[in-house]
Design a protein around this motif. Structure first.
Motif, short mmCIF file in Angstrom:
data_model
loop_
_atom_site.label_atom_id
_atom_site.label_comp_id
_atom_site.label_asym_id
_atom_site.label_seq_id
_atom_site.Cartn_x
_atom_site.Cartn_y
_atom_site.Cartn_z
N ARG A 20 51.43 51.77 34.55
CA ARG A 20 50.60 52.04 35.73
C ARG A 20 49.90 50.74 36.18
O ARG A 20 48.68 50.66 36.18
CB ARG A 20 49.59 53.15 35.43
CG ARG A 20 50.25 54.47 35.05
CD ARG A 20 49.24 55.57 34.81
NE ARG A 20 49.88 56.80 34.37
CZ ARG A 20 50.41 57.72 35.17
NH1 ARG A 20 50.37 57.54 36.49
NH2 ARG A 20 50.96 58.80 34.69
N CYS A 21 50.72 49.78 36.55
CA CYS A 21 50.20 48.46 36.90
C CYS A 21 49.59 48.45 38.29
O CYS A 21 49.92 49.28 39.14
CB CYS A 21 51.31 47.41 36.82
SG CYS A 21 52.01 47.25 35.15
N HIS A 22 48.70 47.49 38.52
CA HIS A 22 48.05 47.33 39.81
C HIS A 22 48.67 46.17 40.57
O HIS A 22 49.59 45.51 40.09
CB HIS A 22 46.55 47.09 39.61
CG HIS A 22 45.83 48.30 39.11
ND1 HIS A 22 44.79 48.89 39.78
CD2 HIS A 22 46.01 49.05 37.99
CE1 HIS A 22 44.35 49.95 39.11
NE2 HIS A 22 45.08 50.05 38.02
N ARG A 23 48.12 45.91 41.75
CA ARG A 23 48.68 44.85 42.58
C ARG A 23 48.38 43.47 42.02
O ARG A 23 48.96 42.49 42.45
CB ARG A 23 48.14 44.96 44.01
CG ARG A 23 46.63 44.74 44.14
CD ARG A 23 46.14 45.01 45.56
NE ARG A 23 44.75 44.67 45.74
CZ ARG A 23 43.74 45.46 45.43
NH1 ARG A 23 43.98 46.64 44.87
NH2 ARG A 23 42.49 45.10 45.64
N SER A 24 47.43 43.37 41.09
CA SER A 24 47.12 42.08 40.48
C SER A 24 46.57 42.30 39.08
O SER A 24 45.97 43.34 38.78
CB SER A 24 46.10 41.31 41.31
OG SER A 24 44.82 41.92 41.25
N VAL A 72 36.56 33.76 40.59
CA VAL A 72 38.02 33.74 40.37
C VAL A 72 38.61 35.10 40.74
O VAL A 72 39.67 35.18 41.39
CB VAL A 72 38.34 33.40 38.90
CG1 VAL A 72 39.81 33.63 38.61
CG2 VAL A 72 37.97 31.95 38.60
N TYR A 73 37.93 36.16 40.34
CA TYR A 73 38.42 37.50 40.69
C TYR A 73 38.47 37.69 42.21
O TYR A 73 39.49 38.14 42.75
CB TYR A 73 37.53 38.58 40.08
CG TYR A 73 37.79 39.94 40.71
CD1 TYR A 73 38.89 40.69 40.34
CD2 TYR A 73 36.96 40.41 41.72
CE1 TYR A 73 39.16 41.90 40.95
CE2 TYR A 73 37.23 41.62 42.34
CZ TYR A 73 38.32 42.37 41.96
OH TYR A 73 38.59 43.56 42.57
N ALA A 105 41.98 38.40 43.84
CA ALA A 105 42.19 39.77 44.33
C ALA A 105 42.35 39.81 45.84
O ALA A 105 43.10 40.65 46.37
CB ALA A 105 41.03 40.66 43.90
N SER A 106 41.67 38.92 46.55
CA SER A 106 41.79 38.91 48.01
C SER A 106 43.14 38.41 48.48
O SER A 106 43.56 38.67 49.61
CB SER A 106 40.67 38.05 48.62
OG SER A 106 40.89 36.67 48.36
N ARG A 152 45.69 33.72 53.65
CA ARG A 152 45.07 33.03 52.54
C ARG A 152 44.06 33.87 51.76
O ARG A 152 43.70 33.52 50.65
CB ARG A 152 44.37 31.77 53.05
CG ARG A 152 45.33 30.75 53.64
CD ARG A 152 44.59 29.50 54.06
NE ARG A 152 45.51 28.48 54.57
CZ ARG A 152 45.12 27.28 54.97
NH1 ARG A 152 43.82 26.96 54.93
NH2 ARG A 152 46.01 26.41 55.42
N GLY A 153 43.57 34.95 52.33
CA GLY A 153 42.53 35.71 51.65
C GLY A 153 41.21 34.96 51.74
O GLY A 153 40.97 34.15 52.64
N LEU A 154 40.34 35.20 50.80
CA LEU A 154 39.03 34.54 50.80
C LEU A 154 39.17 33.06 50.49
O LEU A 154 39.98 32.67 49.65
CB LEU A 154 38.12 35.17 49.75
CG LEU A 154 37.60 36.59 49.98
CD1 LEU A 154 36.73 37.01 48.80
CD2 LEU A 154 36.82 36.68 51.27
#
Length: 232
Positions: free
Chosen positions: A40-44, A142-143, A147-148, A157-159
């Motif tokens: 049940r893995c997540h996106r990251s 870092v998270y 995660a972004s 690019r996300g955050l």
């Protein structure tokens, strides 16, 4: 360690502390097994670690939270908490990374400060607070950054690093209103045990939960202002 050794604590707190610590470690193992053994893995990986570390302080209460808000299907279709039933629920999930960062920072910083004998004004509590804050900010930044960017196209690019650090600093400062306040209450009421006692770690778990409460408004504000906090 130049702290009062918790002489004002009731005797019954010791067995309660060890039971809760044992339940917390079991909860960590169960959530990790569900993610990594049952697929049940997540996106990251960072998001997965948030849910695993949530059990370090929420203990068995992390299990129902994970099952309701964090568990994915076996087809790796990660649940996005931003689709939850309310903004309040989304913010409640988004505050968990700060709790996990604080919990892990305690596990690293407290033994380190004790080992090197670091004190400020004759007390080891102040360098513990400082070291925990620095580590928590670093891990949370870092998270936020990782995660972004998870699941985004290369052009997205996300955050930015600056936005991630700013979100981390604001969150940790808000957390510390509760966490540091809790530690001061324990210290000045002769309720701070030695770090070798199970009650110390249990009370730090309680402190992280208090930090969740004081950190929640800041996380909710950041999300409504520029969404610079990424839910777990």
């Amino acid at each position: 360690m130049n702290m009062p050794m918790g002489s004002a604590l009731p005797d019954w707190l010791t067995p309660v502390a060890w039971i809760y610590i044992a339940a917390s470690l079991l909860s960590v193992a169960l959530i990790a097994a569900d993610i990594y053994l049952l697929g049940r893995c997540h996106r990251s990986t960072t998001t997965e670690l948030v849910w695993v570390t949530s059990a370090l302080y929420l203990g068995p209460f992390a299990i129902p939270a994970y099952l309701r808000l964090g568990r994915t299907s076996t087809h790796h279709a990660a649940l996005h908490p931003t689709t939850a039933s309310s903004t309040a629920t989304s913010a409640a999930v988004a505050v968990l990374p700060g709790g996990g960062a604080s919990a892990v920072a305690h596990l690293i910083a407290v033994p380190f400060v004790v080992a090197v004998g670091w004190t400020i004004a004759g007390m080891s509590m102040w360098p513990m607070i400082l070291a925990i804050a620095v580590l928590a900010i670093a891990m949370l930044a870092v998270y936020e950054r990782a995660a972004s960017r998870a699941g985004r196209a290369p052009a997205q690019r996300g955050l930015t690093v600056g936005a991630a650090v700013l979100a981390a600093v604001v969150t940790v400062v808000a957390f510390d209103i509760g966490m540091v306040g809790w530690m001061l209450v324990l210290h000045f009421n002769n309720m701070m045990p030695a770090v070798t006692e199970g009650t110390f770690w249990f009370l730090m778990q309680v402190g992280v939960i208090v930090g969740l409460v004081t950190g929640y408004p800041a996380v909710k504000w950041l999300m409504s202002r520029n969404q610079s906090v990424v839910p777990a």
